[in-house]
Design a protein around this motif. Structure first.
Motif, mmCIF file in Angstrom:
data_model
loop_
_atom_site.group_PDB
_atom_site.id
_atom_site.type_symbol
_atom_site.label_atom_id
_atom_site.label_comp_id
_atom_site.label_asym_id
_atom_site.label_seq_id
_atom_site.Cartn_x
_atom_site.Cartn_y
_atom_site.Cartn_z
ATOM 1 N N ILE A 46 7.538 7.995 0.680
ATOM 2 C CA ILE A 46 6.521 7.014 1.051
ATOM 3 C C ILE A 46 6.750 5.706 0.305
ATOM 4 C CG2 ILE A 46 4.056 6.493 0.976
ATOM 5 C CD1 ILE A 46 3.542 9.476 1.368
ATOM 6 N N SER A 47 7.021 5.810 -0.991
ATOM 7 C CA SER A 47 7.239 4.584 -1.759
ATOM 8 C C SER A 47 8.530 3.893 -1.331
ATOM 9 C CB SER A 47 7.247 4.874 -3.255
ATOM 10 O OG SER A 47 8.243 5.795 -3.587
ATOM 11 N N SER A 48 9.536 4.653 -0.934
ATOM 12 C CA SER A 48 10.776 4.052 -0.448
ATOM 13 C C SER A 48 10.559 3.323 0.874
ATOM 14 C CB SER A 48 11.858 5.116 -0.262
ATOM 15 O OG SER A 48 12.189 5.695 -1.495
ATOM 16 N N ALA A 49 9.748 3.890 1.751
ATOM 17 C CA ALA A 49 9.453 3.225 3.019
ATOM 18 C C ALA A 49 8.722 1.906 2.772
ATOM 19 C CB ALA A 49 8.604 4.139 3.905
ATOM 20 N N GLY A 50 7.792 1.898 1.839
ATOM 21 C CA GLY A 50 7.097 0.667 1.497
ATOM 22 C C GLY A 50 8.026 -0.358 0.883
ATOM 23 N N ALA A 51 8.938 0.100 0.030
ATOM 24 C CA ALA A 51 9.892 -0.817 -0.595
ATOM 25 C C ALA A 51 10.838 -1.414 0.433
ATOM 26 C CB ALA A 51 10.677 -0.085 -1.683
ATOM 27 N N VAL A 52 11.264 -0.615 1.397
ATOM 28 C CA VAL A 52 12.139 -1.125 2.458
ATOM 29 C C VAL A 52 11.396 -2.144 3.308
ATOM 30 C CG1 VAL A 52 13.334 -0.466 4.592
ATOM 31 C CG2 VAL A 52 13.662 0.874 2.522
ATOM 32 N N LEU A 53 10.157 -1.867 3.628
ATOM 33 C CA LEU A 53 9.354 -2.811 4.410
ATOM 34 C C LEU A 53 9.189 -4.131 3.669
ATOM 35 C CD1 LEU A 53 7.646 -3.401 6.901
ATOM 36 C CD2 LEU A 53 5.718 -2.359 5.718
ATOM 37 N N LEU A 54 8.888 -4.069 2.379
ATOM 38 C CA LEU A 54 8.764 -5.295 1.600
ATOM 39 C C LEU A 54 10.088 -6.039 1.501
ATOM 40 C CD1 LEU A 54 6.393 -4.158 -1.286
ATOM 41 C CD2 LEU A 54 5.882 -5.742 0.570
ATOM 42 N N ALA A 55 11.182 -5.299 1.344
ATOM 43 C CA ALA A 55 12.495 -5.942 1.265
ATOM 44 C C ALA A 55 12.847 -6.639 2.576
ATOM 45 C CB ALA A 55 13.555 -4.909 0.913
ATOM 46 N N LEU A 56 12.522 -6.015 3.691
ATOM 47 C CA LEU A 56 12.783 -6.660 4.981
ATOM 48 C C LEU A 56 11.934 -7.907 5.168
ATOM 49 C CD1 LEU A 56 13.074 -3.562 7.349
ATOM 50 C CD2 LEU A 56 14.891 -5.120 6.656
ATOM 51 N N LEU A 57 10.711 -7.871 4.720
ATOM 52 C CA LEU A 57 9.851 -9.042 4.824
ATOM 53 C C LEU A 57 10.332 -10.185 3.946
ATOM 54 C CD1 LEU A 57 6.335 -7.390 4.898
ATOM 55 C CD2 LEU A 57 7.450 -8.603 6.762
ATOM 56 N N VAL A 58 10.813 -9.861 2.765
ATOM 57 C CA VAL A 58 11.308 -10.893 1.845
ATOM 58 C C VAL A 58 12.630 -11.463 2.351
ATOM 59 C CG1 VAL A 58 12.177 -11.278 -0.483
ATOM 60 C CG2 VAL A 58 10.078 -9.996 -0.138
ATOM 61 N N ALA A 59 13.501 -10.619 2.917
ATOM 62 C CA ALA A 59 14.823 -11.054 3.348
ATOM 63 C C ALA A 59 14.822 -11.645 4.758
ATOM 64 C CB ALA A 59 15.792 -9.884 3.314
ATOM 65 N N ARG A 60 13.713 -11.576 5.456
ATOM 66 C CA ARG A 60 13.653 -12.063 6.838
ATOM 67 C C ARG A 60 14.101 -13.513 6.987
ATOM 68 N NH1 ARG A 60 8.020 -11.914 9.682
ATOM 69 N NH2 ARG A 60 7.645 -13.195 7.865
ATOM 70 N N PRO A 61 13.697 -14.442 6.127
ATOM 71 C CA PRO A 61 14.163 -15.828 6.289
ATOM 72 C C PRO A 61 15.677 -15.975 6.143
ATOM 73 C CG PRO A 61 12.256 -15.772 4.862
ATOM 74 C CD PRO A 61 12.671 -14.355 5.099
ATOM 75 N N LEU A 109 0.830 -1.207 0.000
ATOM 76 C CA LEU A 109 0.000 0.000 0.000
ATOM 77 C C LEU A 109 0.866 1.261 0.000
ATOM 78 C CD1 LEU A 109 -2.908 1.179 0.262
ATOM 79 C CD2 LEU A 109 -2.491 1.208 2.714
ATOM 80 N N LEU A 110 1.918 1.266 0.801
ATOM 81 C CA LEU A 110 2.815 2.432 0.834
ATOM 82 C C LEU A 110 3.487 2.660 -0.512
ATOM 83 C CD1 LEU A 110 4.498 2.074 4.329
ATOM 84 C CD2 LEU A 110 2.925 3.863 3.600
ATOM 85 N N VAL A 111 3.926 1.589 -1.148
ATOM 86 C CA VAL A 111 4.552 1.727 -2.464
ATOM 87 C C VAL A 111 3.551 2.286 -3.471
ATOM 88 C CG1 VAL A 111 5.511 0.433 -4.405
ATOM 89 C CG2 VAL A 111 6.302 -0.042 -2.108
ATOM 90 N N THR A 112 2.347 1.758 -3.469
ATOM 91 C CA THR A 112 1.332 2.203 -4.418
ATOM 92 C C THR A 112 0.944 3.664 -4.187
ATOM 93 O OG1 THR A 112 0.470 -0.039 -4.483
ATOM 94 C CG2 THR A 112 -0.951 1.689 -5.332
ATOM 95 N N VAL A 113 0.703 4.030 -2.934
ATOM 96 C CA VAL A 113 0.325 5.411 -2.632
ATOM 97 C C VAL A 113 1.471 6.366 -2.949
ATOM 98 C CG1 VAL A 113 -0.222 6.988 -0.728
ATOM 99 C CG2 VAL A 113 -1.415 4.819 -0.932
ATOM 100 N N GLY A 114 2.686 5.968 -2.634
ATOM 101 C CA GLY A 114 3.841 6.814 -2.924
ATOM 102 C C GLY A 114 4.034 7.064 -4.408
ATOM 103 N N ILE A 115 3.800 6.027 -5.218
ATOM 104 C CA ILE A 115 3.946 6.195 -6.663
ATOM 105 C C ILE A 115 2.845 7.096 -7.213
ATOM 106 C CG2 ILE A 115 3.772 4.968 -8.866
ATOM 107 C CD1 ILE A 115 5.297 2.660 -7.520
ATOM 108 N N HIS A 116 1.605 6.867 -6.781
ATOM 109 C CA HIS A 116 0.496 7.672 -7.298
ATOM 110 C C HIS A 116 0.556 9.119 -6.815
ATOM 111 C CE1 HIS A 116 -1.742 4.688 -9.478
ATOM 112 N NE2 HIS A 116 -1.607 3.832 -8.467
#
Length: 62
Positions: A45-60, A32-39
């Motif tokens: 805002i989009s960078s914060a969303g991208a960082v959150l997604l990257a942390l979730l993907v890299a968590r394992p 949602l943050l990435v989408t809202v930031g882009i629009h």
């Protein structure tokens, strides 16, 4: 034109459901943050969303 819009909507809903299923509410928030930031043309805002997604993907891996 309507076929492209319908296909786009189906892809967006599918990606949202996949992210929510795999990463939970935090993944949905990141998307949602990435989408809202882009629009809204707000790179912070989009960078914060991208960082959150990257942390979730890299968590394992961590």
């Amino acid at each position: 034109m309507p076929v492209i819009a319908l296909f786009s909507a189906v892809v967006v809903v599918t990606v949202e459901q996949l992210v929510q299923w795999r990463y939970g509410a935090a993944g949905l928030l990141g998307l949602l943050l990435v989408t809202v930031g882009i629009h809204a043309n707000r790179p912070g805002i989009s960078s914060a969303g991208a960082v959150l997604l990257a942390l979730l993907v890299a968590r394992p891996a961590l």
